[in-house]
Scaffold this motif. Structure first.
Motif, PDB file in Angstrom:
ATOM      1  N   GLU A 390       0.827  -1.222   0.000  1.00 42.92           N
ATOM      2  CA  GLU A 390       0.000   0.000   0.000  1.00 42.92           C
ATOM      3  C   GLU A 390       0.859   1.269   0.000  1.00 42.92           C
ATOM      4  O   GLU A 390       0.630   2.193  -0.765  1.00 42.92           O
ATOM      5  CB  GLU A 390      -0.942  -0.032   1.206  1.00 42.92           C
ATOM      6  CG  GLU A 390      -1.897  -1.222   1.111  1.00 42.92           C
ATOM      7  CD  GLU A 390      -2.538  -1.591   2.439  1.00 42.92           C
ATOM      8  OE1 GLU A 390      -3.737  -1.892   2.437  1.00 42.92           O
ATOM      9  OE2 GLU A 390      -1.826  -1.580   3.459  1.00 42.92           O
ATOM     10  N   ASN A 391       1.901   1.313   0.831  1.00 43.16           N
ATOM     11  CA  ASN A 391       2.747   2.496   0.924  1.00 43.16           C
ATOM     12  C   ASN A 391       3.490   2.694  -0.393  1.00 43.16           C
ATOM     13  O   ASN A 391       3.604   3.792  -0.917  1.00 43.16           O
ATOM     14  CB  ASN A 391       3.719   2.317   2.098  1.00 43.16           C
ATOM     15  CG  ASN A 391       4.545   3.561   2.344  1.00 43.16           C
ATOM     16  OD1 ASN A 391       5.662   3.659   1.845  1.00 43.16           O
ATOM     17  ND2 ASN A 391       4.008   4.508   3.104  1.00 43.16           N
ATOM     18  N   ALA A 392       3.964   1.581  -0.957  1.00 43.51           N
ATOM     19  CA  ALA A 392       4.704   1.658  -2.230  1.00 43.51           C
ATOM     20  C   ALA A 392       3.784   2.177  -3.347  1.00 43.51           C
ATOM     21  O   ALA A 392       4.241   2.797  -4.293  1.00 43.51           O
ATOM     22  CB  ALA A 392       5.244   0.289  -2.594  1.00 43.51           C
ATOM     23  N   GLU A 393       2.471   1.892  -3.189  1.00 44.09           N
ATOM     24  CA  GLU A 393       1.532   2.358  -4.220  1.00 44.09           C
ATOM     25  C   GLU A 393       1.018   3.765  -3.943  1.00 44.09           C
ATOM     26  O   GLU A 393       0.042   4.213  -4.547  1.00 44.09           O
ATOM     27  CB  GLU A 393       0.347   1.389  -4.335  1.00 44.09           C
ATOM     28  CG  GLU A 393       0.729   0.083  -5.040  1.00 44.09           C
ATOM     29  CD  GLU A 393      -0.249  -1.039  -4.728  1.00 44.09           C
ATOM     30  OE1 GLU A 393      -1.366  -0.722  -4.282  1.00 44.09           O
ATOM     31  OE2 GLU A 393       0.122  -2.208  -4.914  1.00 44.09           O
ATOM     32  N   TYR A 407       9.339   4.804  18.414  1.00 43.46           N
ATOM     33  CA  TYR A 407      10.026   3.987  17.409  1.00 43.46           C
ATOM     34  C   TYR A 407      11.452   4.496  17.176  1.00 43.46           C
ATOM     35  O   TYR A 407      12.415   3.736  17.144  1.00 43.46           O
ATOM     36  CB  TYR A 407       9.211   3.967  16.106  1.00 43.46           C
ATOM     37  CG  TYR A 407      10.032   3.553  14.908  1.00 43.46           C
ATOM     38  CD1 TYR A 407      10.543   2.245  14.805  1.00 43.46           C
ATOM     39  CD2 TYR A 407      10.351   4.466  13.905  1.00 43.46           C
ATOM     40  CE1 TYR A 407      11.328   1.879  13.727  1.00 43.46           C
ATOM     41  CE2 TYR A 407      11.142   4.097  12.833  1.00 43.46           C
ATOM     42  CZ  TYR A 407      11.635   2.807  12.745  1.00 43.46           C
ATOM     43  OH  TYR A 407      12.427   2.434  11.690  1.00 43.46           O
ATOM     44  N   GLU A 408      11.587   5.842  17.044  1.00 44.76           N
ATOM     45  CA  GLU A 408      12.931   6.411  16.800  1.00 44.76           C
ATOM     46  C   GLU A 408      13.872   6.069  17.947  1.00 44.76           C
ATOM     47  O   GLU A 408      15.016   5.688  17.745  1.00 44.76           O
ATOM     48  CB  GLU A 408      12.828   7.943  16.659  1.00 44.76           C
ATOM     49  CG  GLU A 408      12.237   8.378  15.313  1.00 44.76           C
ATOM     50  CD  GLU A 408      12.314   9.888  15.133  1.00 44.76           C
ATOM     51  OE1 GLU A 408      13.447  10.418  15.098  1.00 44.76           O
ATOM     52  OE2 GLU A 408      11.259  10.527  15.048  1.00 44.76           O
ATOM     53  N   HIS A 409      13.317   6.181  19.165  1.00 40.43           N
ATOM     54  CA  HIS A 409      14.122   5.899  20.353  1.00 40.43           C
ATOM     55  C   HIS A 409      14.649   4.446  20.308  1.00 40.43           C
ATOM     56  O   HIS A 409      15.834   4.195  20.545  1.00 40.43           O
ATOM     57  CB  HIS A 409      13.263   6.132  21.609  1.00 40.43           C
ATOM     58  CG  HIS A 409      13.930   5.726  22.883  1.00 40.43           C
ATOM     59  ND1 HIS A 409      15.131   6.253  23.305  1.00 40.43           N
ATOM     60  CD2 HIS A 409      13.558   4.821  23.840  1.00 40.43           C
ATOM     61  CE1 HIS A 409      15.475   5.695  24.454  1.00 40.43           C
ATOM     62  NE2 HIS A 409      14.532   4.823  24.808  1.00 40.43           N
ATOM     63  N   LEU A 410      13.767   3.504  19.965  1.00 38.46           N
ATOM     64  CA  LEU A 410      14.170   2.088  19.916  1.00 38.46           C
ATOM     65  C   LEU A 410      15.234   1.860  18.836  1.00 38.46           C
ATOM     66  O   LEU A 410      16.252   1.219  19.071  1.00 38.46           O
ATOM     67  CB  LEU A 410      12.954   1.176  19.636  1.00 38.46           C
ATOM     68  CG  LEU A 410      11.928   0.999  20.759  1.00 38.46           C
ATOM     69  CD1 LEU A 410      10.925  -0.074  20.376  1.00 38.46           C
ATOM     70  CD2 LEU A 410      12.581   0.606  22.081  1.00 38.46           C
ATOM     71  N   TRP A 411      14.979   2.411  17.622  1.00 41.77           N
ATOM     72  CA  TRP A 411      15.923   2.121  16.531  1.00 41.77           C
ATOM     73  C   TRP A 411      17.285   2.748  16.789  1.00 41.77           C
ATOM     74  O   TRP A 411      18.321   2.159  16.503  1.00 41.77           O
ATOM     75  CB  TRP A 411      15.341   2.586  15.182  1.00 41.77           C
ATOM     76  CG  TRP A 411      16.225   2.120  14.059  1.00 41.77           C
ATOM     77  CD1 TRP A 411      16.972   2.899  13.242  1.00 41.77           C
ATOM     78  CD2 TRP A 411      16.495   0.768  13.680  1.00 41.77           C
ATOM     79  NE1 TRP A 411      17.692   2.126  12.354  1.00 41.77           N
ATOM     80  CE2 TRP A 411      17.416   0.797  12.610  1.00 41.77           C
ATOM     81  CE3 TRP A 411      16.053  -0.471  14.142  1.00 41.77           C
ATOM     82  CZ2 TRP A 411      17.898  -0.351  11.983  1.00 41.77           C
ATOM     83  CZ3 TRP A 411      16.525  -1.613  13.524  1.00 41.77           C
ATOM     84  CH2 TRP A 411      17.443  -1.553  12.452  1.00 41.77           C
ATOM     85  N   ASN A 412      17.286   3.960  17.392  1.00 41.70           N
ATOM     86  CA  ASN A 412      18.565   4.605  17.713  1.00 41.70           C
ATOM     87  C   ASN A 412      19.343   3.776  18.727  1.00 41.70           C
ATOM     88  O   ASN A 412      20.562   3.665  18.653  1.00 41.70           O
ATOM     89  CB  ASN A 412      18.342   6.027  18.241  1.00 41.70           C
ATOM     90  CG  ASN A 412      17.838   6.923  17.115  1.00 41.70           C
ATOM     91  OD1 ASN A 412      18.098   6.647  15.938  1.00 41.70           O
ATOM     92  ND2 ASN A 412      17.105   7.983  17.458  1.00 41.70           N
ATOM     93  N   PHE A 427      14.141   6.552   9.545  1.00 46.37           N
ATOM     94  CA  PHE A 427      13.207   6.739   8.414  1.00 46.37           C
ATOM     95  C   PHE A 427      14.008   6.889   7.139  1.00 46.37           C
ATOM     96  O   PHE A 427      15.110   7.437   7.179  1.00 46.37           O
ATOM     97  CB  PHE A 427      12.335   7.976   8.662  1.00 46.37           C
ATOM     98  CG  PHE A 427      11.394   7.789   9.809  1.00 46.37           C
ATOM     99  CD1 PHE A 427      10.271   6.985   9.664  1.00 46.37           C
ATOM    100  CD2 PHE A 427      11.650   8.383  11.039  1.00 46.37           C
ATOM    101  CE1 PHE A 427       9.413   6.797  10.747  1.00 46.37           C
ATOM    102  CE2 PHE A 427      10.795   8.192  12.107  1.00 46.37           C
ATOM    103  CZ  PHE A 427       9.667   7.401  11.971  1.00 46.37           C
ATOM    104  N   PRO A 428      13.514   6.489   6.003  1.00 48.81           N
ATOM    105  CA  PRO A 428      12.258   5.740   5.825  1.00 48.81           C
ATOM    106  C   PRO A 428      12.420   4.310   6.342  1.00 48.81           C
ATOM    107  O   PRO A 428      13.522   3.786   6.403  1.00 48.81           O
ATOM    108  CB  PRO A 428      12.082   5.745   4.295  1.00 48.81           C
ATOM    109  CG  PRO A 428      13.480   5.832   3.774  1.00 48.81           C
ATOM    110  CD  PRO A 428      14.241   6.686   4.733  1.00 48.81           C
ATOM    111  N   LEU A 429      11.260   3.674   6.640  1.00 51.12           N
ATOM    112  CA  LEU A 429      11.322   2.312   7.195  1.00 51.12           C
ATOM    113  C   LEU A 429      11.827   1.314   6.161  1.00 51.12           C
ATOM    114  O   LEU A 429      12.510   0.362   6.506  1.00 51.12           O
ATOM    115  CB  LEU A 429       9.941   1.870   7.694  1.00 51.12           C
ATOM    116  CG  LEU A 429       9.727   2.236   9.175  1.00 51.12           C
ATOM    117  CD1 LEU A 429       8.790   3.390   9.284  1.00 51.12           C
ATOM    118  CD2 LEU A 429       9.229   1.045   9.950  1.00 51.12           C
TER     119      LEU A 429
END
Length: 1710
Positions: A390-393, A407-412, A427-429
């Motif tokens: 869906e996002n790609a479309e 989410y940013e906190h976890l990925w960092n 980002f982007p995911l």
């Protein structure tokens, strides 16, 4: 491994052979605290993971399943520990996705629940495990019979075999079912042969186990090597620890487990994947081939980073979204692509390593609450699908601030933890194009089709419905009258064959069909003689039960009640007649006294002489005389004589003994005489007598007491010398408590009660008589043999005296008890009644006589219910004046409990409810009082004077004042806790092949924790000597006990200066001592208290002998100790019979050994001589007949010959006589004639010959599979004292009157629980014969004994009270009752007063909705019309009410014409049906009425069956299709009903895990567009649990066959068991089909009980009962069909009649 396959195979076969014999029984047998048991954690995991509604990766749903199961166990009183063996983890190395789940499960149970979880045992063959089993002695272990892999199955087999070896029973985790009160499962007991198998093969088993574990270890190494290369197990553990330590530095303030696992596992997996790719490069650079293939299979690191980002986002969703929102997630059906599997597997291993090291976080603030929700695979797929498709479309939904930040906190954090290489930005995911999900034409599951249509209700106009559920009707959707569903009702199609059937014709009821023992109207002389014989035997049987002379009852007009408590003023107005009567009585009494004086003067010399010779036997004769003597003055003289003799004997004894120990028995006898004189005849004591008593007390060393009684002047020194020589050396109180405990005088009232002739009732018994006099109701709780049944006989007598019409109904739980009470009543009362009326009648399922024309009806609950619910029996019901419920605690029982409930709420008259064992009688009384209030209101609305109105029509001819009996609505609770005789417990142990007994002090059963929490159990009483033992032990272990002097028995305040210590005084001392002991624990002296309890408990002795083989030695030992007669309780029918036979063999062998060698030859010679003599006598007789005149010589010769014959007979009799020590029979107890009469009654019965042979040796057995005549033989001979050893199952515990000296528990069982223990041990100690009862525990482990003694009897809880057929029966009564008002009131009483819903409005609402569902079902199926009146085959359905839902399915088959198609005769016009048709008919009926499931595992067995087919075939195709159609109709209706009930659910509870109470509620996330987009399936989530929705299930899944109960919202209290469906195929928790046992069809084919025992694995007695029930069902159907059908030659009717006759013939043949 190959070499060990043999032993593994043998273990599998051993288990397979036990599986089909497993008993399907209730695990919590009616008690509040169950036996302690164990659950194997891996079996629990394997069983829950196989649940069909669970999708893989749905962890929270999995935890919900586990907690539902455990919560169910706990709510039913389960007490258990869960064991996870360390070795068991090896079984998961091939299933890495389950490794972190198992670890999380262990951590969750340890940290978030109070369950005892054991993880320290390496394996089931370890030493520590064995020690643990010995100490805790679990009664059973719940384990799976099949693992997730064959290697795990082997591990389970080791566990099962080892548990059996340790005498622990096995319960299978599969095939369990649960209802409101119980959990049913397959139990495989530990048998001696299993223990022997382990013992003999121990080394082989241990060696095979080691090899298996080694093999599993190798699997682990290869699995790790493929993923992590050169990093082994230890390196990986270190890597995990390091990662956690780094995170602690980054997040010093702590965090929660979901965040921690997410970041540590992602960083570790990425590092490992990086390492994996490096390794790949190295190996592939050496071999340049296949590079293209390799790379396509191995994804780049960046793609795995994308996957980890998606995972982090899914975890943030878990943190932010409440369960209500997650339950609405759309379901993605696509699978992960093949090429990410390696990484996913690696990630699971990393999760596992992190969780295994979580314990290093103990000083870090880590929140472990959400261990149950670490990941959600469907949510991850949902997010992945959105970003790749869906996002790609071009669909861009924002995340929302809070989610984005988290989410940013976890990925960092992940990127900080990795260090070695850089990872991309948050980002982007998605930075790569690769698809993680496979292509799928319809990737999103369409749930719109699964919405259940909410079917509207068909409106009904019916008073009962309005009154009961009127308040609900306004909120329900109703169908319009032109709706197709409603219009189709009118045209209720019956196919043409049924046109000549009168389906609505009222059927004869069960009463009419029960075999009538005697035809009341017959005048045939032969027949009348048999009736007379029956009554004579009943009187004899009744007389054996109690020696009470029969009373003639004469009807009297009702007098106003005398007030027995008011003082009587005699002199006031005595008439002349009264004065004369009084004078006559006086004269008679004086005459009696003279007679007794004479009798004593004759006997006194011989008794005095005997007392000189042998004091004990002399005293025994003297006491026998006292029992028969009525005059107090004579008794007083006799006691004085005895006292003098005792004193003399004591002096002589002490002179002879000098300093050695004295025989205190003489002192005890002397003190008993003093007790008697001081207590019973104080007014007759002269000064000289008191002087003698004082002298005796002085000789015993009780100086203070002597001087308080008769202060005499004797110089001190004199006394000193005497006392030392004669004194017993202990204080008077201690002496009485320690040595005379059971002789202590009971406090009994002296004032007679004019209402009771035979004895002087206690205060509580008088209260019962008042209850009956006032027409009140009462719940009576008093110990076994305390005399509570007297009230019921008083009640019968009252009703018999009032009129010839009133009826008393006595409801007993078992047929054995019915027979016994009937005999007692016939023996107690006789009454002249009008012709055709009887005093006593009986009604059970087997037979009835005089049931409706008697005044006292004895019956079982189910039969009484039939009469109460039969519309045309209501005139009889109104005659009932009183109902007596015996053993009312069956209300909490396993079978038929709801029937007891219906009876208690339907009767309008007063009742007496008796029981020895209820722990919440107040609750029960309150409930019954609420029912009586209802009746009070009903009576007021039906007219002020209902008693008058109700009966006036009924008996216009009876005395008018009879009906003015004041109706009382009061329910009293009468409690009495004191047993007449003390019970002492003993443990039997085996040392050196002999049996020893250790006294078991009741306090040894307690722990300090138990006392602190609950105090001493209310019915844990001590005998006086046990009280002294407790004091001495307390004194010994706390040296500085400040109150030691105060509690010293001789200084205790209650005993101050008392010559006579009474039972009540001893009780007060015991209570004070217990209170003091409790205060030790409460005030910090727990250690001392623990020492006391430890010291009181005996050593635990477990023996490896085959204990049951030692049984005859146990009986022999009890005989030597004079502890017979005894009852021996065992719990398996086979063992009951076997042990009795062993005892008999033991006696026969003993006789063989003792018999002189030449005795047999002598006997042989004697028989030959006898034959010769007999011949010559006959020869002479024939000569005389020819000669007519007899010469004198010949006459003499004949006399000599006859004398010789008699002499020979005597010698032969003596030769063949059984020596006294080779039989337990007491020949003197019963005369030969009576004995023969009892034996003759069982001449032709199945077990008659065996019982007769056993009885000859004084042995008997008693269990439910004996016929009532066989049971009576054992009961009568035991009570008469002829048989003195009886082995029995629990059937004897329910009230059967068989008192004895000792009770022995000789087998441990699930049925030996607190309730049965109290009922059974209550038989020990016969009132009036034994002052002490003994209870022995043989082969019962110590922890179990402790449990029995301390645990409470069960609280009575209600069952689910309604069923569809019950609703139909109630509607039948309401619409067709003789008195419509009264009938409706009864129906409403049943509906409104279930014990389950008492004080629980929410349960009441559920029941109302279920009632509505039942009505709708009955209307749609054509059994009721819209006015609630029965139509169609309603009569037939309600007639087969024992068999719901099979009765409904059967009628649906009949209506569809399936039976008419099947039952075609051999040729046209014939009335005979072929064998093939008959077998098919049995197949159909067996699928409906003979359903007995076998464990799924049994299908794997390779056993050959000799006679039976064993597994029942499916229904024929047309029947199967019809059944499927029926099931689908019902399921739709039921699911629609669930949607309506769902409104009653408590959603706060539905969103939390049931056991840990982990809460998943919260504010819904509204600022995130992505959340709204993914969680958009709100439809079809109404009646299904939100946890179950997480696996993509919706309401539509409730329509699937075999839907598990936990799928439904759990707080509405309804589950699938309440839907009247019958699935033809049943599957267990692991998805395996459970076959039905084909016992009925097999028996029909081969007619052999032995075949059923051997092939179908059913015990012979049980098989006979099952077949009998099946035969009765066929008969019942055949009679009903004949009544409904006018056509003489209807094929279906003829076929059923042929089948019924054939089946009964086959059954008679066995």
């Amino acid at each position: 491994m190959e070499e060990h396959m043999m032993i593994l195979e043998r273990m599998s076969q051993l288990i397979l052979s036990a599986v089909p014999k497993a008993e399907y029984s209730s695990l919590f047998n009616d008690f509040i605290e169950s036996e302690f048991f164990l659950i194997d954690g891996d079996s629990l995991l394997a069983t829950c993971i196989c649940e069909k509604s669970l999708k893989s990766g749905q962890e929270l749903h999995f935890f919900y399943l586990v907690e539902c199961y455990l919560m169910d166990l706990i709510s039913k009183g389960g007490q258990f520990a869960i064991v996870f063996f360390q070795d068991a983890e090896y079984a998961y190395f091939g299933l890495p996705e389950l490794l972190p789940l198992r670890t999380a499960l262990i951590l969750h149970l340890q940290h978030n629940t109070t369950i005892d979880v054991r993880t320290k045992f390496s394996g089931c063959l370890s030493q520590e495990w064995e020690i643990f089993l010995e100490d805790s002695y679990p009664y059973y272990l719940i384990v799976a019979d099949e693992g997730l892999t064959h290697l795990q199955t082997y591990l389970f087999n080791f566990l099962i075999t080892q548990s059996w070896a340790m005498k622990v029973n096995i319960v299978l985790s599969s095939g369990q079912t649960s209802d409101i009160l119980r959990l049913y499962a397959y139990l495989m007991p530990s048998m001696y042969k299993n223990q022997k198998f382990f013992k003999e093969n121990k080394e082989k088993i241990e060696s095979a186990y080691k090899t298996l574990i080694k093999q599993l270890e190798e699997c682990r190494i290869s699995a790790l090597e493929f993923l992590f290369g050169n990093l082994n197990w230890k390196n990986m553990m270190e890597e995990a620890c390091e990662t956690i330590s780094q995170l602690k530095q980054l997040w010093p303030e702590g965090s929660d487990i979901r965040r921690v696992l997410c970041v540590t596992s992602c960083s570790l997996s990425l590092r490992m994947y990086h390492h994996f790719l490096e390794n790949r490069k190295k190996t592939t650079s050496d071999e340049k081939t296949n590079i293209q293939e390799e790379e396509s299979n191995c994804l780049a690191l960046q793609e795995m980073e994308d996957l980890c980002k998606l995972h982090c986002l899914s975890v943030v969703f878990l943190l932010h979204l409440p369960l209500s929102q997650r339950a609405c997630a759309r379901v993605i059906t696509s699978h992960w692509t093949e090429n990410i599997h390696t990484f996913l597997e690696m990630k699971k291993w990393c999760d596992y390593f992190i969780l295994s090291n979580i314990n290093i976080c103990e000083f870090w603030n880590l929140n472990l609450i959400h261990l149950s929700d670490l990941s959600d695979e469907l949510l991850l797929k949902n997010i992945a699908f959105y970003y790749e498709n869906e996002n790609a479309e071009g669909l861009h939904s924002n995340l929302g601030d809070a989610i984005m930040k988290d989410y940013e906190h976890l990925w960092n954090t992940v990127s900080k933890l990795i260090r070695k290489f850089a990872v991309g930005k948050p980002f982007p995911l998605r930075t790569t194009k690769l698809s993680f999900l496979e292509e799928n034409p319809s990737p999103i599951k369409d749930t719109s089709k699964e919405k259940i249509p909410n079917l509207g209700f068909i409106s009904m106009s019916c008073e009962v419905v309005d009154k009961f559920v009127g308040n609900l009707l306004k909120d329900l959707p109703f169908l319009k009258s032109d709706d197709p569903i409603v219009t189709s009702l009118v045209k209720q199609k019956e196919f043409n064959e049924l046109l000549h059937w009168h389906s609505h014709r009222p059927l004869s009821d069960d009463y009419d069909r029960t075999k009538c023992q005697f035809d009341e109207k017959s005048r045939d002389p032969h027949y009348l003689r048999s009736v007379q014989k029956y009554h004579v035997f009943q009187r004899f049987y009744g007389n054996s039960l109690e020696s009470v002379s029969s009373k003639v009852v004469v009807t009297q007009a009702v007098k106003p009640k005398n007030n027995f408590s008011a003082p009587k003023n005699k002199k006031a107005h005595e008439t002349k007649a009264e004065i004369i009567t009084r004078e006559n009585k006086k004269r008679l009494f004086a005459k009696e006294e003279q007679k007794e004086e004479k009798k004593w003067s004759v006997l006194s010399f011989s008794i005095e002489e005997e007392m000189k010779e042998n004091l004990n036997s002399g005293i025994k004769n003297l006491e026998d005389f006292l029992k028969s003597c009525k005059s107090n003055s004579v008794k007083f003289r006799v006691e004085m004589v005895a006292l003098t003799a005792c004193l003399k004997a004591w002096k002589e004894h002490c002179r002879g003994k000098g300093e050695t120990t004295k025989d205190l028995n003489i002192a005890v006898q002397m003190m008993r005489r003093i007790h008697s004189l001081m207590e019973k005849y104080p007014e007759l004591l002269q000064e000289a007598d008191q002087q003698l008593i004082a002298k005796c007390l002085k000789y015993l060393g009780f100086d203070e007491l002597a001087s308080s009684l008769y202060p005499a002047q004797v110089s001190r020194d004199d006394v000193k010398k005497k006392t030392d020589k004669y004194s017993i050396g202990i204080g008077p109180v201690r002496f009485q408590l320690q040595y005379m405990g059971h002789y202590l005088i009971r406090d009994e009232r002296k004032d007679p009660d004019p209402r009771v002739q035979d004895f002087i009732p206690d205060t509580w018994q008088r209260e019962l008589l008042d209850v009956v006099d006032n027409n009140e109701s009462a719940v009576i709780v008093a110990p076994t043999s305390s005399g509570k049944t007297y009230a019921s006989y008083y009640c019968m007598e009252k009703v018999l005296k009032e009129s010839n019409e009133g009826v008393v109904v006595y409801v007993a739980p078992t047929k054995a008890l019915v027979n016994q009470v009937a005999a007692t009543v016939q023996n107690r009362f006789t009454k002249n009644l009008p012709n055709g009326e009887a005093l006593c009648g009986v009604f059970t399922r087997d037979y009835r006589h005089d049931a409706l024309n008697c005044q006292v009806l004895i019956t079982v609950p189910a039969c009484f219910e039939i009469l109460l619910l039969a519309p045309h029996r209501q005139t009889w019901v109104k005659r009932i004046r009183y109902v007596i419920f015996d053993e009312v605690h069956c209300l909490g029982g396993e079978i038929g409990a709801e029937v007891w409930e219906h009876l208690l709420v339907m009767i309008r008259c007063p009742f007496l409810a008796l029981s020895a064992t209820i722990s919440n009688p107040e609750h029960l009384t309150e409930w019954l009082q609420s029912v009586k209030h209802y009746w009070k209101q009903e009576d007021n609305t039906m007219g002020k004077n209902t008693a008058f109105k109700r009966n006036a029509g009924c008996y216009a001819n009876s005395p008018k004042d009879y009906f003015r009996i004041k109706e009382s609505y009061k329910v009293r609770l009468v409690l009495y806790g004191e047993r007449y005789n003390d019970l002492e417990k003993h443990i039997c142990s085996i040392k050196h092949h002999d049996i020893y007994f250790d006294h078991f002090h009741p306090c040894a059963a307690l722990t300090t924790d138990h006392i602190e929490k609950y105090g001493f159990p209310s019915d844990l009483t001590l005998s006086p000597r046990e009280t002294i033992q407790l004091y001495d032990t307390m004194f010994q272990f706390w040296e500085s006990w400040p109150r030691a002097q105060e509690f010293d028995p001789d200084k205790f305040i209650h005993f101050k200066n008392k010559i006579v210590v009474k039972k009540l005084d001893a009780r007060k001392y015991e209570e004070s001592l217990k209170a003091e002991f409790t205060s030790w624990i409460k005030n910090g002296h727990t250690e001392e208290a623990k020492m006391v309890l430890r010291n009181l408990s005996p050593e635990s002795v477990s023996s490896s002998e085959n204990m049951i083989r030692m049984f005859p030695l146990l009986v022999e030992k009890l005989r030597k100790m004079e502890k017979l007669p005894a009852l021996f309780f065992l719990f398996s029918l086979r063992d009951v019979e076997q042990t009795a036979q062993w005892v008999r063999c033991f006696l026969e062998q003993k006789q063989e050994r003792q018999r002189p060698p030449e005795a047999d030859k002598e006997a042989h010679d004697m028989i030959n001589k006898l034959r010769k003599v007999q011949k010559s006598i006959e020869k002479q007789k024939t000569m005389y007949e020819k000669k007519q005149k007899i010469p004198r010589k010949m006459d003499q010769r004949l006399i000599i010959h006859e004398g010789e014959r008699n002499n020979l007979l005597k010698i032969l009799e003596k030769n063949l006589e059984i020596p006294q020590e080779c039989t337990y029979a007491n020949q003197k107890a019963i005369d030969t004639e009576t004995l023969q009469m009892v034996f003759d009654r069982v001449k032709f019965s199945r077990k008659g010959a065996v019982l007769k042979a056993l009885a000859g040796r004084g042995i008997g057995y008693h269990h439910s599979s004996l016929s009532f005549k066989e049971k009576q033989l054992v009961e009568i001979l035991f009570r008469k004292g002829f048989i003195r050893v009886v082995t029995a199952t629990g059937t004897l515990a329910l009230g059967v009157n068989m008192p004895c000296k000792s009770v022995v528990f000789a087998q441990n069982s699930i049925y030996l629980d607190a309730l049965n223990y109290r009922q059974m041990s209550g038989r020990a100690g016969r009132r009036g014969q034994d002052l002490l009862g003994d209870v022995y525990f043989f082969d019962i482990p110590l922890p179990k004994i402790e449990k029995l003694i301390k645990s409470n009897v069960p609280e009575l809880k209600g069952q689910f009270p309604l069923s569809i057929t019950l609703v139909l029966r109630l509607m039948l009564l309401a619409s067709k009752g003789d008195d419509p008002e009264d009938a409706k009131a009864k129906v409403l009483s049943v509906l409104k007063h279930s014990l389950l819903s008492f004080k629980k409005p929410r349960v009441m609402e559920t029941l109302k909705l279920y009632f509505l569902f039942s009505l709708q079902f009955l209307v749609k199926q054509g059994y009721l019309d819209q006015e609630g009146k029965p139509v169609g085959f309603a009569g037939l359905v309600s007639h087969l009410h024992y068999h719901e839902p099979s009765n409904l399915v059967f009628v649906s088959f009949l209506v569809k014409g399936l039976f008419h198609n099947l039952c075609q005769p051999t040729r046209k016009g014939s009335k005979h049906f072929s064998q093939d048709v008959m077998e098919k008919l049995v197949l159909v009926l067996a699928n409906l009425f003979g359903r007995r499931l076998l464990p799924a595992k049994f299908r794997d067995s390779t056993v050959t069956f000799y006679q039976s087919k064993v597994f029942l075939d499916d229904l024929p195709e047309d029947f199967n299709d019809a059944l499927h159609e029926y099931n689908m109709d019902i399921t739709k209706d039921f699911a629609s009903f669930l949607l309506n009930v769902a409104k009653l659910a408590d959603m706060k509870q539905e969103y939390e895990l049931p056991l840990s109470k982990t809460n998943f509620t919260g504010k819904e996330c509204e600022d995130s567009e992505l959340v709204s987009h993914l969680m958009n399936c709100k439809e079809g989530r109404v009646a299904i649990s939100p946890f179950v929705c997480l696996s993509g299930n919706s309401d539509g899944d409730l329509l699937q066959p075999n839907t598990p109960n936990h799928a439904i919202l759990r707080t509405i209290g309804i589950n699938h068991a309440q839907a009247p469906v019958l699935w033809s195929q049943i599957f267990d928790n692991q998805g395996r089909r459970m076959p039905l046992n084909a016992y009925a069809l097999d028996f029909y084919k081969h007619g052999s009980l032995t075949g059923l025992v051997q092939d179908n694995r059913i015990n012979e007695g049980a098989a006979y009962q099952l077949l009998k029930d099946f035969a009765l069902t066929i008969k019942s159907i055949s009679v009903s069909l004949r009544e409904l059908c006018e056509n003489e030659d209807d094929n279906v009717v003829l076929a059923f009649e042929q089948l019924s006759d054939t089946f009964f013939e086959k059954l008679k043949a066995v």
